[in-house]
Scaffold this motif. Structure first.
Motif, PDB file in Angstrom:
ATOM      1  N   ARG A  48      34.023  56.085  -9.903  1.00  0.00           N
ATOM      2  CA  ARG A  48      34.459  55.152  -8.865  1.00  0.00           C
ATOM      3  C   ARG A  48      34.052  55.626  -7.477  1.00  0.00           C
ATOM      4  N   LEU A  49      33.057  56.517  -7.413  1.00  0.00           N
ATOM      5  CA  LEU A  49      32.557  56.998  -6.136  1.00  0.00           C
ATOM      6  C   LEU A  49      31.198  56.381  -5.865  1.00  0.00           C
ATOM      7  N   GLY A  50      30.939  56.098  -4.611  1.00  0.00           N
ATOM      8  CA  GLY A  50      29.643  55.569  -4.228  1.00  0.00           C
ATOM      9  C   GLY A  50      28.615  56.682  -4.127  1.00  0.00           C
ATOM     10  N   SER A  51      27.386  56.324  -3.830  1.00  0.00           N
ATOM     11  CA  SER A  51      26.308  57.311  -3.728  1.00  0.00           C
ATOM     12  C   SER A  51      26.546  58.287  -2.583  1.00  0.00           C
ATOM     13  N   ASP A  52      27.375  57.892  -1.608  1.00  0.00           N
ATOM     14  CA  ASP A  52      27.699  58.785  -0.499  1.00  0.00           C
ATOM     15  C   ASP A  52      28.861  59.718  -0.810  1.00  0.00           C
ATOM     16  N   GLY A  53      29.391  59.622  -2.037  1.00  0.00           N
ATOM     17  CA  GLY A  53      30.507  60.479  -2.428  1.00  0.00           C
ATOM     18  C   GLY A  53      31.865  59.946  -2.037  1.00  0.00           C
TER      19      GLY A  53
END
Length: 169
Positions: free
Chosen positions: A24-29
């Motif tokens: 549930r994290l985006g590519s930006d963390g």
């Protein structure tokens, strides 16, 4: 007898340590946004939360508090829905109406001073924070002449929210 319970406990701890939130994290963390679901029962609470927040911001600047106005609320809600129908955030109604015309049509007897709009998936408080970050929209919120506000929204089935705030005095 102790051995099976120890194995069971170790297995449970191992499973608990498995963190599925990484998905549930985006590519930006950073965590991906959750859909902020609104319903008719929330409307009054959302409007009061906005009014309280606007008044806190105004108080910090030494300005008079504002009050929610039913006519401005109606004009704001109508315009939020209309922006969704038009699928664009802008200040003109699908019938060509301007903000002052819509506010007058909704029965507001005071002078319309400003309109804030937003198309977003963010909450009302995140939207207010975004308005405060922009000098033009912040100036509308912090106009000394403002005495009344109206706040309305329309949420599409996909979660997108159209927000409108009307200010008057």
């Amino acid at each position: 007898m102790i051995r099976p319970s120890v194995l069971l406990m170790c297995s449970a701890l191992a499973l608990a340590a498995c963190d599925t939130s990484a998905s549930r994290l985006g590519s930006d963390g950073r965590p991906l946004p959750q859909v902020y679901k609104l319903n008719a029962a929330n409307e009054g609470r959302v409007q009061l939360r906005i009014a309280d927040s606007v008044n806190s911001l105004r108080k910090a600047k030494g300005l008079t508090p504002v009050a929610l106005n039913a006519s401005l609320n109606a004009a704001a809600a109508t315009h939020a829905r209309d922006m969704s129908v038009q699928n664009r955030p802008w200040h003109f109604g699908s019938d060509g109406s301007s903000p002052p015309e819509r506010v007058q049509r909704a029965g507001y007897s005071g002078r319309m001073l400003g309109e804030l709009i937003s198309e977003t998936y963010e909450t009302e408080l995140e939207t207010l924070a975004a308005w405060m970050e922009n000098p033009d929209t912040r100036a509308i919120l912090l106009q000394p002449e403002v005495r009344d506000i109206g706040f309305g929204y329309y949420q599409e089935p996909n979660g997108k929210i159209w927000w409108t705030m009307e200010t008057g005095g």
